[in-house]
Design a protein around this motif. Structure first.
Motif, short mmCIF file in Angstrom:
data_model
loop_
_atom_site.label_atom_id
_atom_site.label_comp_id
_atom_site.label_asym_id
_atom_site.label_seq_id
_atom_site.Cartn_x
_atom_site.Cartn_y
_atom_site.Cartn_z
N PRO A 136 0.87 -1.24 -0.05
CA PRO A 136 -0.21 0.02 0.08
C PRO A 136 0.77 1.06 -0.03
N ASN A 137 0.40 2.28 -0.58
CA ASN A 137 1.00 3.42 -0.56
C ASN A 137 1.23 4.22 0.66
N TYR A 153 -3.27 5.00 5.25
CA TYR A 153 -4.71 4.97 4.93
C TYR A 153 -5.23 3.88 4.08
N GLU A 154 -4.40 3.78 2.96
CA GLU A 154 -5.04 2.46 2.00
C GLU A 154 -4.79 1.31 2.68
N LYS A 160 -8.24 0.51 4.57
CA LYS A 160 -9.16 0.06 3.74
C LYS A 160 -9.21 -1.33 3.61
#
Length: 523
Positions: free
Chosen positions: A159-160, A163-164, A167
């Motif tokens: 993930p970048n 927050y991602e 998800k």
């Protein structure tokens, strides 16, 4: 003859069952006898050999099973069948079902080509688990993810940002919405009050003092776990989707009460709402809630109120199992919400109103989409929580919610004694005429009729508007027609609530325990 596992014989002497029972009552069990392999318990022994699977392969299989089991727990079922093998006559899964099947695919995909130790989905879950265990900050998590992108081979999934990664937890059913609340339980800081810094009713600040090192921490927090995606996922596996029809297709209507669908309340609801009952896949829920102190030290003020939903479409051996319970609200704070719990129930009521209208859901059993509607059939709680959720005060003279305004009570010094129980007996029962066994009077009264939803709304009109929040006293005439009502409960916002025959159930476990304790103390 069986071996005697008492402290004297220690499984060395064979005796009759009567003799073994006597020895166990006198001496007790042999303490070191942990595995009952001499009395029928199977002792599993793992043998190692040169052909055994390597430790790395075992870890991989355990890891894969754990991640798959996590997805199963999030969806409320245990087995998955191939639901993507659609024929020409079958409908395509909707957006929610497609997202779920993508999770199953990620649970079996390698993190990068050639990686055998860790899978795509388990990488994110384990990384977030390490963050929680070691108290990593969000900033350090973002830096670590950017570093992984540089060192891992091309084609790996990283993930970048944090927050991602979060998800993914939402897709697994582990996400929730955090809503701040006023310290006096006046309002929730959401919708119109989302950006307000102080309560408009009591004027208290939204945040705690500066002792939290500049962090903005609310005094009270509500965690809302959405109901809709978890109910939709119950229909995304063929086996569970078939079980959700059991209340109509598997149950036998022979006059025996073995499932909530056999009750008069269920049948009355079907008669009043024929369009809802016509679709057997519509979901019936039961709501249970109670507060508890999470710490053993009662001097430390803290309260937790979970609000849990149970699915009654399932067979009776499944609907009360942990995988099918759904927590929808978690109320956290230094004090219990009490009568102001309606403030915290607003997000759930808003979602239930939407679910009553219906949401599109994919049924893996029939391989088709349908409009799923949801209804709350009743609530389950103990007697103190009954007052908070129903709005009827369970104290003073009119404490009985069944007799309501016809409750008979007598003052005994500083206590109230509730009488009139013989009214519920048949008219020809001998206890009605007995004077010596009771209060010296003959009982000729008739049992009061249960209070209907329409009658309750008429009484609540005399109550007027009630302001929620600690410290706000409600003034009203004690002789008004509001009787023992304290508020108009928020559940009346549901279109079907006033038509329910039985809106509240008392928890049998609490009643049995409390009554038994009191009888034991008196004796």
């Amino acid at each position: 003859m069986i071996r005697c596992p008492c402290k004297g014989c220690m499984n060395t002497v064979f005796k009759l069952r009567v003799g073994v029972r006597g020895d166990l009552l006198k001496k007790g069990f042999f303490d070191s006898y942990k595995v009952w392999d001499l009395h029928g318990e199977v002792l599993v022994r793992v043998e190692t050999s040169n052909t055994a699977v390597s430790d790395e392969a075992k870890d991989d299989s355990i890891e894969e099973d754990n991640i798959t089991e996590m997805i199963h727990d999030a969806c409320g079922y245990t087995n998955v069948e191939d639901n993507n093998n659609n024929s020409e006559d079958n409908e395509e899964p909707n957006v929610h079902a497609t997202k779920f099947y993508k999770l199953l695919e990620d649970a079996e995909t390698e993190h990068y080509p050639g990686c055998k130790n860790i899978l795509k989905l388990s990488f994110i879950v384990k990384l977030l688990h390490l963050k929680c265990l070691n108290h990593w900050s969000n900033k350090s998590m973002d830096a670590l993810l950017s570093f992984f992108k540089e060192v891992l081979p091309e084609g790996s999934f990283v993930p970048n940002s944090f927050y991602e990664a979060k998800k993914v937890l939402c897709d697994l059913g582990l996400g929730y919405t955090k809503i701040d609340a006023c310290r006096n339980d006046c309002i929730l800081y959401w919708h119109d009050y989302a950006n307000v810094q102080a309560c408009p009713k009591c004027g208290k600040s939204r945040w705690k003092s500066e002792e939290h090192r500049g962090k903005k921490v609310a005094h009270k927090i509500l965690r809302h776990f959405p109901i809709k995606p978890r109910l939709q996922r119950l229909y995304m596996a063929r086996e569970t989707a078939k079980k959700m029809r059991w209340h109509k297709e598997g149950n036998v209507d022979d006059g025996v009460l073995r499932h909530p669908s056999d009750s008069i309340t269920w049948k009355s609801f079907d008669a009043r709402h024929p369009t809802f009952s016509a679709e057997l896949r519509n979901v019936r829920l039961g709501l249970a809630s109670d507060g508890f102190q999470p710490y053993r030290n009662m001097s430390f003020n803290h309260s937790i109120w979970p609000v849990v939903l149970a699915t009654y479409n399932l067979p009776p051996w499944n609907c009360m199992k942990n995988p099918y319970f759904m927590m929808t609200l978690l109320i956290l704070g230094p004090k219990c919400p009490g009568n102001d719990i309606d403030v915290y129930l607003q997000p759930m009521i808003e979602e239930l109103q939407e679910l009553w209208v219906g949401v599109e859901t994919y049924d893996a059993h029939s391989r088709s989409n349908f409009l799923m509607r949801v209804a709350i059939m009743w609530m389950i709680n103990d007697f103190p929580a009954y007052e908070n959720l129903s709005g009827w005060s369970t104290k003073v003279k009119l404490a009985c919610p069944c007799c309501h305004k016809d409750t008979q009570s007598t003052s005994l010094r500083s206590k109230l004694c509730y009488m009139g129980h013989r009214r519920f007996l048949p008219m020809d029962h001998p206890w009605r005429r007995s004077r010596t066994l009771f209060d010296g009077k003959v009982e000729m009264g008739v049992a009061p009729n249960p209070l209907t939803g329409d009658e309750a709304l008429v009484q609540l009109q005399a109550l007027g508007n009630v302001s929620f929040g600690k410290g706000q006293k409600r003034k009203r005439d004690v002789h008004s027609n509001a009787y023992n009502w304290k508020k108009k409960r928020i559940f009346f916002q549901l279109p079907y609530w006033k038509s329910l025959m039985l809106r509240h159930n008392l928890n049998v476990m609490h009643i049995e325990r409390n009554v038994s304790d009191n009888i034991y103390q008196l004796s």
